[in-house]
Design a protein around this motif. Structure first.
Motif, PDB file in Angstrom:
ATOM      1  N   SER A  87      60.731  55.710 -40.333  1.00 21.55           N
ATOM      2  CA  SER A  87      60.143  54.302 -39.882  1.00 21.55           C
ATOM      3  C   SER A  87      61.520  53.357 -39.045  1.00 21.55           C
ATOM      4  O   SER A  87      61.470  52.737 -38.408  1.00 21.55           O
ATOM      5  CB  SER A  87      59.726  53.586 -41.158  1.00 21.55           C
ATOM      6  OG  SER A  87      59.634  52.002 -40.402  1.00 21.55           O
ATOM      7  N   PHE A  88      62.135  53.576 -39.828  1.00 25.63           N
ATOM      8  CA  PHE A  88      63.594  52.937 -39.032  1.00 25.63           C
ATOM      9  C   PHE A  88      64.170  53.334 -37.685  1.00 25.63           C
ATOM     10  O   PHE A  88      64.160  52.998 -37.301  1.00 25.63           O
ATOM     11  CB  PHE A  88      65.050  53.731 -40.022  1.00 25.63           C
ATOM     12  CG  PHE A  88      66.211  53.053 -39.637  1.00 25.63           C
ATOM     13  CD1 PHE A  88      66.859  51.875 -39.692  1.00 25.63           C
ATOM     14  CD2 PHE A  88      67.591  54.189 -38.948  1.00 25.63           C
ATOM     15  CE1 PHE A  88      68.253  51.472 -39.737  1.00 25.63           C
ATOM     16  CE2 PHE A  88      68.405  53.910 -38.759  1.00 25.63           C
ATOM     17  CZ  PHE A  88      68.760  52.546 -38.760  1.00 25.63           C
ATOM     18  N   TYR A  89      63.858  55.131 -37.736  1.00 23.90           N
ATOM     19  CA  TYR A  89      64.375  55.317 -35.883  1.00 23.90           C
ATOM     20  C   TYR A  89      63.259  54.683 -35.410  1.00 23.90           C
ATOM     21  O   TYR A  89      63.929  54.603 -33.962  1.00 23.90           O
ATOM     22  CB  TYR A  89      64.378  57.248 -36.617  1.00 23.90           C
ATOM     23  CG  TYR A  89      64.828  58.035 -37.700  1.00 23.90           C
ATOM     24  CD1 TYR A  89      65.823  57.401 -37.965  1.00 23.90           C
ATOM     25  CD2 TYR A  89      64.124  58.714 -38.315  1.00 23.90           C
ATOM     26  CE1 TYR A  89      67.107  57.566 -38.292  1.00 23.90           C
ATOM     27  CE2 TYR A  89      65.360  59.765 -39.412  1.00 23.90           C
ATOM     28  CZ  TYR A  89      66.465  58.833 -39.196  1.00 23.90           C
ATOM     29  OH  TYR A  89      67.380  59.285 -39.894  1.00 23.90           O
ATOM     30  N   PHE A  90      62.414  54.774 -36.105  1.00 25.71           N
ATOM     31  CA  PHE A  90      61.006  54.347 -34.789  1.00 25.71           C
ATOM     32  C   PHE A  90      61.180  53.168 -34.097  1.00 25.71           C
ATOM     33  O   PHE A  90      61.475  52.957 -33.115  1.00 25.71           O
ATOM     34  CB  PHE A  90      59.759  54.079 -35.605  1.00 25.71           C
ATOM     35  CG  PHE A  90      58.728  55.598 -35.192  1.00 25.71           C
ATOM     36  CD1 PHE A  90      59.588  56.774 -35.312  1.00 25.71           C
ATOM     37  CD2 PHE A  90      57.073  55.310 -34.953  1.00 25.71           C
ATOM     38  CE1 PHE A  90      58.176  57.805 -35.387  1.00 25.71           C
ATOM     39  CE2 PHE A  90      57.023  56.754 -34.210  1.00 25.71           C
ATOM     40  CZ  PHE A  90      57.386  58.323 -34.844  1.00 25.71           C
ATOM     41  N   GLU A  91      61.854  52.471 -35.662  1.00 24.28           N
ATOM     42  CA  GLU A  91      62.173  50.929 -34.313  1.00 24.28           C
ATOM     43  C   GLU A  91      63.476  50.574 -33.823  1.00 24.28           C
ATOM     44  O   GLU A  91      63.053  49.855 -33.441  1.00 24.28           O
ATOM     45  CB  GLU A  91      62.576  50.063 -36.137  1.00 24.28           C
ATOM     46  CG  GLU A  91      61.433  50.179 -37.030  1.00 24.28           C
ATOM     47  CD  GLU A  91      62.076  48.881 -38.455  1.00 24.28           C
ATOM     48  OE1 GLU A  91      62.860  48.634 -38.269  1.00 24.28           O
ATOM     49  OE2 GLU A  91      60.175  48.848 -38.831  1.00 24.28           O
ATOM     50  N   ARG A  92      64.721  51.832 -34.243  1.00 27.29           N
ATOM     51  CA  ARG A  92      65.304  51.590 -33.259  1.00 27.29           C
ATOM     52  C   ARG A  92      65.120  52.200 -31.886  1.00 27.29           C
ATOM     53  O   ARG A  92      65.687  50.891 -31.217  1.00 27.29           O
ATOM     54  CB  ARG A  92      66.327  52.444 -34.051  1.00 27.29           C
ATOM     55  CG  ARG A  92      66.597  51.775 -35.368  1.00 27.29           C
ATOM     56  CD  ARG A  92      68.599  51.037 -35.193  1.00 27.29           C
ATOM     57  NE  ARG A  92      69.588  51.867 -34.621  1.00 27.29           N
ATOM     58  CZ  ARG A  92      70.284  51.899 -33.644  1.00 27.29           C
ATOM     59  NH1 ARG A  92      69.972  50.454 -33.396  1.00 27.29           N
ATOM     60  NH2 ARG A  92      71.672  52.991 -32.874  1.00 27.29           N
ATOM     61  N   GLY A 131      63.216  63.553 -28.480  1.00 26.02           N
ATOM     62  CA  GLY A 131      64.852  63.126 -28.047  1.00 26.02           C
ATOM     63  C   GLY A 131      64.958  61.341 -28.153  1.00 26.02           C
ATOM     64  O   GLY A 131      66.798  61.281 -28.350  1.00 26.02           O
ATOM     65  N   VAL A 132      64.758  60.574 -27.935  1.00 23.41           N
ATOM     66  CA  VAL A 132      65.246  59.181 -28.154  1.00 23.41           C
ATOM     67  C   VAL A 132      65.171  58.921 -29.718  1.00 23.41           C
ATOM     68  O   VAL A 132      65.884  58.710 -30.155  1.00 23.41           O
ATOM     69  CB  VAL A 132      63.861  58.347 -27.873  1.00 23.41           C
ATOM     70  CG1 VAL A 132      62.954  58.159 -28.587  1.00 23.41           C
ATOM     71  CG2 VAL A 132      64.373  56.936 -27.831  1.00 23.41           C
ATOM     72  N   LEU A 133      64.420  59.396 -30.248  1.00 22.26           N
ATOM     73  CA  LEU A 133      64.367  59.725 -32.054  1.00 22.26           C
ATOM     74  C   LEU A 133      65.457  60.156 -32.667  1.00 22.26           C
ATOM     75  O   LEU A 133      66.459  59.747 -33.906  1.00 22.26           O
ATOM     76  CB  LEU A 133      63.291  60.379 -33.027  1.00 22.26           C
ATOM     77  CG  LEU A 133      61.783  59.550 -32.735  1.00 22.26           C
ATOM     78  CD1 LEU A 133      60.276  60.213 -33.090  1.00 22.26           C
ATOM     79  CD2 LEU A 133      61.860  57.735 -33.374  1.00 22.26           C
ATOM     80  N   GLU A 134      66.064  61.506 -32.112  1.00 21.82           N
ATOM     81  CA  GLU A 134      67.459  62.079 -32.287  1.00 21.82           C
ATOM     82  C   GLU A 134      68.838  61.071 -31.871  1.00 21.82           C
ATOM     83  O   GLU A 134      68.995  61.235 -32.937  1.00 21.82           O
ATOM     84  CB  GLU A 134      67.145  63.508 -31.686  1.00 21.82           C
ATOM     85  CG  GLU A 134      66.413  64.167 -32.368  1.00 21.82           C
ATOM     86  CD  GLU A 134      66.926  65.323 -31.206  1.00 21.82           C
ATOM     87  OE1 GLU A 134      67.148  65.618 -30.915  1.00 21.82           O
ATOM     88  OE2 GLU A 134      65.436  66.207 -32.281  1.00 21.82           O
ATOM     89  N   SER A 135      68.523  60.554 -30.621  1.00 20.35           N
ATOM     90  CA  SER A 135      69.590  59.643 -30.122  1.00 20.35           C
ATOM     91  C   SER A 135      69.278  58.215 -31.223  1.00 20.35           C
ATOM     92  O   SER A 135      70.853  57.402 -31.700  1.00 20.35           O
ATOM     93  CB  SER A 135      69.151  59.453 -28.642  1.00 20.35           C
ATOM     94  OG  SER A 135      67.718  58.042 -29.132  1.00 20.35           O
ATOM     95  N   LYS A 136      68.768  57.723 -32.498  1.00 13.75           N
ATOM     96  CA  LYS A 136      68.870  56.991 -32.379  1.00 13.75           C
ATOM     97  C   LYS A 136      68.617  57.308 -34.571  1.00 13.75           C
ATOM     98  O   LYS A 136      68.756  56.231 -35.523  1.00 13.75           O
ATOM     99  CB  LYS A 136      67.173  55.903 -32.952  1.00 13.75           C
ATOM    100  CG  LYS A 136      67.691  55.799 -31.303  1.00 13.75           C
ATOM    101  CD  LYS A 136      68.563  55.029 -31.695  1.00 13.75           C
ATOM    102  CE  LYS A 136      67.950  54.026 -29.771  1.00 13.75           C
ATOM    103  NZ  LYS A 136      68.787  53.047 -29.563  1.00 13.75           N
ATOM    104  N   GLY A 137      69.831  58.118 -34.559  1.00  9.66           N
ATOM    105  CA  GLY A 137      69.730  59.351 -36.106  1.00  9.66           C
ATOM    106  C   GLY A 137      68.750  60.684 -36.450  1.00  9.66           C
ATOM    107  O   GLY A 137      69.063  61.083 -37.717  1.00  9.66           O
TER     108      GLY A 137
END
Length: 226
Positions: A87-92, A131-137
């Motif tokens: 959820s944190f990664y999604f929000e970021r 891709g985008v989620l991995e960039s957020k951790g």
């Protein structure tokens, strides 16, 4: 006993045992108002409680089956916590977290089937946005780890359902004995609630209170049905 209270099969014996302790202490006093609560009645109640207890002792479960509920809820709790990270990664990443919240609600309510159904969509969406989620951790293996956790949860839930079916069959095969024990419990609790109305002792003759006492501290267990 109120018809609105539903005892689970495995709660007949502990409810009877809790009640027996109070009834043994108060029987003579209760008998001044309820003449059928004789010493012989107490002996018959104890005998029926023992009979049902022995029936349940014939229920043979493997060690894995015995611990399936706690194991299932432990796995559910771990997955629920892991979803907080997702959820944190999604929000970021600016992604909608509603699907994750829906799964978490199912897990919190111990609706395992519902959670398993909904988590597939979360995993698919996470993979599509890797891709985008991995960039957020998010780690590269996170979606696969969730898929493994989901399969583990599904397997444990199936095992729990099989155990519940075994118990239901025992109850079905011996319904008359359980009903007889229930009749003792029903009469004693009705008498006790009348005799001790307005007193703290009344709780000892209130099935919902006895059930709550049994279930207190057990994580993930439903409340008494009203």
């Amino acid at each position: 006993m109120s018809k609105s209270v539903t005892l689970r099969m495995e709660e007949y014996v502990p409810t009877g045992a809790f009640l027996k302790t109070s009834f043994e202490r108060d029987r003579a006093e209760l008998a001044t108002r309820f003449s059928e609560l004789t010493p012989e009645f107490l002996l018959d109640f104890e005998a029926q409680l023992t009979k049902v207890e022995k029936l349940e002792s014939t229920l043979i479960l493997t060690e894995e089956q015995k611990g399936v509920t706690s194991s299932l809820y432990e796995a559910s709790t771990v997955l629920n916590k892991d979803l907080n990270f997702l959820s944190f990664y999604f929000e970021r990443a600016g992604l909608d977290t509603a699907s994750i919240t829906a799964v978490k609600k199912k897990l919190t309510a111990r609706n395992i089937e519902g959670a398993v159904q909904k988590i597939n969509g979360v995993i698919q969406y996470a993979n599509s946005k890797k891709g985008v989620l991995e960039s957020k951790g998010m780690s590269t293996t996170f979606p696969d780890e969730m898929a493994t956790a989901k399969a583990n949860l599904e397997s444990k839930n199936e095992l729990q359902n099989s155990v519940m079916n075994i118990k239901k069959q025992l109850h079905k095969d011996n319904k008359a004995e359980y009903d007889k024990l229930y009749s003792f419990v029903s009469l004693i609790t009705k008498a006790g609630k009348l005799m001790y109305d307005g007193m703290p002792k009344r709780d000892e003759y209130t099935v919902t209170k006895l059930v709550s006492r049994m279930r207190r501290g057990k994580k993930g267990v439903d409340k008494p049905k009203e």
